[in-house]
Motif scaffolding. Structure first.
Motif, PDB file in Angstrom:
ATOM      1  N   ALA A 239       0.761  -0.916  -0.075  1.00 51.70           N
ATOM      2  CA  ALA A 239       0.353   0.425   0.293  1.00 51.70           C
ATOM      3  C   ALA A 239       1.111   0.938   0.103  1.00 51.70           C
ATOM      4  CB  ALA A 239      -0.495  -0.102   0.907  1.00 51.70           C
ATOM      5  N   ALA A 240       2.271   1.142   0.632  1.00 48.35           N
ATOM      6  CA  ALA A 240       3.014   2.346   0.472  1.00 48.35           C
ATOM      7  C   ALA A 240       3.747   2.385  -0.651  1.00 48.35           C
ATOM      8  CB  ALA A 240       3.661   2.164   2.189  1.00 48.35           C
ATOM      9  N   GLU A 241       4.060   1.099  -1.262  1.00 53.13           N
ATOM     10  CA  GLU A 241       4.521   1.412  -2.535  1.00 53.13           C
ATOM     11  C   GLU A 241       3.375   2.159  -3.847  1.00 53.13           C
ATOM     12  OE1 GLU A 241       7.007  -1.735  -4.621  1.00 53.13           O
ATOM     13  OE2 GLU A 241       5.914  -2.796  -3.394  1.00 53.13           O
ATOM     14  N   LEU A 242       2.722   1.666  -3.866  1.00 54.42           N
ATOM     15  CA  LEU A 242       1.249   2.538  -4.492  1.00 54.42           C
ATOM     16  C   LEU A 242       0.771   4.482  -3.872  1.00 54.42           C
ATOM     17  CD1 LEU A 242      -1.958   0.285  -4.577  1.00 54.42           C
ATOM     18  CD2 LEU A 242      -0.584   1.073  -5.895  1.00 54.42           C
ATOM     19  N   LEU A 243       1.635   4.956  -2.160  1.00 52.29           N
ATOM     20  CA  LEU A 243       1.456   5.893  -2.090  1.00 52.29           C
ATOM     21  C   LEU A 243       2.388   6.147  -2.061  1.00 52.29           C
ATOM     22  CD1 LEU A 243      -0.354   5.865   1.045  1.00 52.29           C
ATOM     23  CD2 LEU A 243      -1.602   6.327  -0.738  1.00 52.29           C
ATOM     24  N   GLU A 244       3.846   5.560  -3.019  1.00 49.71           N
ATOM     25  CA  GLU A 244       5.114   6.545  -3.145  1.00 49.71           C
ATOM     26  C   GLU A 244       6.013   6.899  -2.203  1.00 49.71           C
ATOM     27  OE1 GLU A 244       4.096   9.465  -5.958  1.00 49.71           O
ATOM     28  OE2 GLU A 244       3.345   7.744  -8.041  1.00 49.71           O
ATOM     29  N   ASP A 245       5.568   5.924  -0.657  1.00 49.92           N
ATOM     30  CA  ASP A 245       6.186   6.071   0.407  1.00 49.92           C
ATOM     31  C   ASP A 245       7.581   5.234   0.440  1.00 49.92           C
ATOM     32  OD1 ASP A 245       7.199   6.468   2.743  1.00 49.92           O
ATOM     33  OD2 ASP A 245       5.340   6.208   3.708  1.00 49.92           O
ATOM     34  N   ARG A 246       8.542   5.259  -0.532  1.00 46.94           N
ATOM     35  CA  ARG A 246       8.942   4.226  -0.378  1.00 46.94           C
ATOM     36  C   ARG A 246       9.889   4.196   0.759  1.00 46.94           C
ATOM     37  NH1 ARG A 246      14.621   4.528  -1.069  1.00 46.94           N
ATOM     38  NH2 ARG A 246      15.990   3.083  -1.947  1.00 46.94           N
ATOM     39  N   ALA A 247      10.150   4.433   2.139  1.00 47.36           N
ATOM     40  CA  ALA A 247      10.881   5.006   3.129  1.00 47.36           C
ATOM     41  C   ALA A 247       9.865   3.338   3.759  1.00 47.36           C
ATOM     42  CB  ALA A 247      11.125   5.549   3.950  1.00 47.36           C
ATOM     43  N   THR A 248       8.500   3.570   3.519  1.00 51.20           N
ATOM     44  CA  THR A 248       7.586   3.215   4.652  1.00 51.20           C
ATOM     45  C   THR A 248       7.427   1.374   3.938  1.00 51.20           C
ATOM     46  OG1 THR A 248       6.215   4.840   5.334  1.00 51.20           O
ATOM     47  CG2 THR A 248       5.238   2.647   5.648  1.00 51.20           C
ATOM     48  N   ALA A 249       7.756   1.313   2.740  1.00 51.80           N
ATOM     49  CA  ALA A 249       7.472   0.306   1.937  1.00 51.80           C
ATOM     50  C   ALA A 249       8.744  -0.186   2.556  1.00 51.80           C
ATOM     51  CB  ALA A 249       7.223   0.459   0.184  1.00 51.80           C
ATOM     52  N   LEU A 250      10.062  -0.333   2.584  1.00 50.71           N
ATOM     53  CA  LEU A 250      10.987  -1.218   3.004  1.00 50.71           C
ATOM     54  C   LEU A 250      11.297  -1.785   4.051  1.00 50.71           C
ATOM     55  CD1 LEU A 250      14.144   0.994   1.091  1.00 50.71           C
ATOM     56  CD2 LEU A 250      13.146  -1.394   0.735  1.00 50.71           C
ATOM     57  N   GLN A 251      10.570  -0.964   5.023  1.00 53.12           N
ATOM     58  CA  GLN A 251      10.963  -0.814   6.117  1.00 53.12           C
ATOM     59  C   GLN A 251       9.897  -1.883   6.586  1.00 53.12           C
ATOM     60  OE1 GLN A 251       8.632   2.286   9.251  1.00 53.12           O
ATOM     61  NE2 GLN A 251       9.835   1.764  10.989  1.00 53.12           N
ATOM     62  N   ASN A 252       7.894  -2.070   5.905  1.00 54.53           N
ATOM     63  CA  ASN A 252       7.582  -3.003   6.327  1.00 54.53           C
ATOM     64  C   ASN A 252       7.716  -4.456   5.499  1.00 54.53           C
ATOM     65  OD1 ASN A 252       4.760  -2.033   8.163  1.00 54.53           O
ATOM     66  ND2 ASN A 252       5.585  -0.148   7.028  1.00 54.53           N
ATOM     67  N   PHE A 253       8.204  -4.063   4.409  1.00 56.33           N
ATOM     68  CA  PHE A 253       9.028  -5.233   3.906  1.00 56.33           C
ATOM     69  C   PHE A 253      10.092  -6.144   4.650  1.00 56.33           C
ATOM     70  CE2 PHE A 253       7.420  -3.803  -0.852  1.00 56.33           C
ATOM     71  CZ  PHE A 253       6.735  -4.935  -1.031  1.00 56.33           C
ATOM     72  N   THR A 254      10.725  -5.371   5.962  1.00 48.75           N
ATOM     73  CA  THR A 254      11.629  -6.437   6.258  1.00 48.75           C
ATOM     74  C   THR A 254      11.359  -6.441   7.032  1.00 48.75           C
ATOM     75  OG1 THR A 254      13.136  -4.394   5.246  1.00 48.75           O
ATOM     76  CG2 THR A 254      13.122  -5.118   7.693  1.00 48.75           C
ATOM     77  N   ILE A 255      10.162  -5.827   8.163  1.00 53.97           N
ATOM     78  CA  ILE A 255       9.293  -6.439   9.186  1.00 53.97           C
ATOM     79  C   ILE A 255       8.689  -7.941   8.515  1.00 53.97           C
ATOM     80  CG2 ILE A 255       8.148  -5.862  10.727  1.00 53.97           C
ATOM     81  CD1 ILE A 255       8.385  -4.028  10.768  1.00 53.97           C
ATOM     82  N   ALA A 256       8.104  -8.109   7.312  1.00 47.10           N
ATOM     83  CA  ALA A 256       7.852  -9.088   6.948  1.00 47.10           C
ATOM     84  C   ALA A 256       8.301 -10.195   6.786  1.00 47.10           C
ATOM     85  CB  ALA A 256       6.905  -8.976   6.028  1.00 47.10           C
TER      86      ALA A 256
END
Length: 280
Positions: A239-256
Motif C-alpha cells: 500500500a505504501a508503494e502505491l502511495l509512493e512512500d518508499r521508506a515505509t514500504a521498505l520498513q514494512n517489507f523488512t519486518i515481514a
C-alpha cells in the motif's frame, strides 16, 4: 452449542429482572422461560440482545459442547489460509451438511465452501453459497460470519472483475464490523481483517488497506500471536508503494521478511527480499 439456562436465570435474578422485563422488546416471555427451563437456544439476534441487556458476553451462558465440529471447521479454515485447497476440500466433503445440528454450523459450512470455491475459481458457485447464508441465516447477523460472508462476496466479485460491486460489499462488511457487536474468535478477526486489507489493496485503495491492516496488527500484538502478521506487514508495504512512500514500504517489507524467517518460511522470505531489492 448448549445453553446454560440455570446460569441465565441466576444472572437475570441478580439484575432484578423478571422474565417479562428481560424479554421486553426482544422476544416473548415464553422464550425466556424455555431458555431457562429447557436450555432452548433462540435465534442468534435474540440471544445477543438478551446478553446485551444483562451486560454479559454470550459465552457466559453458552458453551460449545460440540468441540469436534468446531475443531473441524477451524482446521479447514487454516488449510484455506495456508492455500492447501485440496486437503481443505477433502475435509469439507467429509462433513454431511444435512446432519449438522444447528444453523450456526450450517452457516460455517457454507461460508468455508464459498471461500474455497472463490480460491479455486468457482465464482458463481461461491456467490450462490454466500447468498444462501445472507438470506437464510440473516437473523444470525450478530456473529462474525455475517461479516466474513460479506467479505467473501466482495472477493468473489473482485475475482469476476466487477470491482465496483466488490468495493460495495467490502465497505458494507466494514460498516457491519464498526456498527454491530459481532461475536467471533481472535483468529477469525485476524483472518477477516487480512482479507479486507488484501482486497482493498487489489482494488487500489491503499489508505483503506493500511488502516485495516493496522487493526489486524493491533489484534496480533494484543493476543501475542504471529498468525498472519507477516501478511499484514506485506499489505502495508505494498500500500505504501502505491502511495509512493518508499521508506515505509521498505520498513514494512523488512519486518515481514524477518517474521517469515522466524517462522521458517524461507521461500516466502525470498519473495519479500525480491520486493526489497526492487525498492533499493
Amino acid at each position: 452449542m448448549r445453553l446454560k439456562g440455570d446460569v441465565l436465570k441466576q444472572i437475570r435474578r441478580k439484575r432484578g429482572l423478571s422474565q417479562t422485563a428481560l424479554s421486553e422488546g426482544i422476544c416473548t416471555q415464553a422464550t425466556i422461560s424455555l431458555m431457562e427451563k429447557q436450555n432452548r437456544i433462540p435465534k442468534m439476534n435474540i440471544l445477543t440482545a438478551i446478553c446485551a441487556r444483562l451486560d454479559i458476553p454470550v459465552d457466559k451462558i453458552i458453551e460449545n459442547d460440540d468441540v469436534s465440529m468446531t475443531s473441524q471447521f477451524d482446521e479447514i479454515s487454516l488449510l484455506i489460509v495456508q492455500e492447501d485447497y485440496e486437503e481443505a476440500e477433502a475435509r469439507l466433503k467429509k462433513i454431511k451438511v444435512k446432519k449438522l445440528q444447528n444453523d450456526f454450523d450450517k452457516q460455517r459450512y457454507y461460508y468455508l465452501l464459498g471461500v474455497l470455491q472463490v480460491a479455486t475459481g468457482q465464482v458463481d458457485e461461491a456467490i450462490f453459497n454466500f447468498e444462501l447464508i445472507l438470506t437464510q441465516f440473516s437473523t444470525m447477523s450478530a456473529n462474525i460470519y455475517w461479516a466474513l460472508t460479506t467479505v467473501g462476496m466482495a472477493m468473489a466479485y473482485e475475482k469476476r472483475g466487477n470491482e465496483e460491486r466488490a468495493l460495495k460489499f467490502l465497505q458494507r462488511a466494514v460498516t457491519l464490523i464498526d456498527e454491530k457487536q459481532l461475536t467471533g474468535g481472535k483468529r477469525q478477526w485476524i483472518i477477516i481483517y487480512r482479507n479486507i486489507a488484501d482486497l482493498y489493496l487489489k482494488l487500489k485503495q491503499p489508505n483503506d488497506a493500511m488502516a485495516i491492516a493496522g487493526r489486524g496488527i493491533d489484534i496480533c500484538r494484543e493476543d501475542l500471536t504471529m498468525f498472519l502478521l507477516s501478511d499484514y506487514y506485506q499489505v502495508t508495504a505494498k500500500a505504501a508503494e502505491l502511495l509512493e512512500d518508499r521508506a515505509t514500504a521498505l520498513q514494512n517489507f523488512t519486518i515481514a521478511k524477518s517474521l517469515l524467517l522466524i517462522n521458517g518460511e524461507e521461500t516466502q522470505a525470498q519473495a519479500v527480499q525480491a520486493e526489497i531489492d526492487g525498492l533499493q
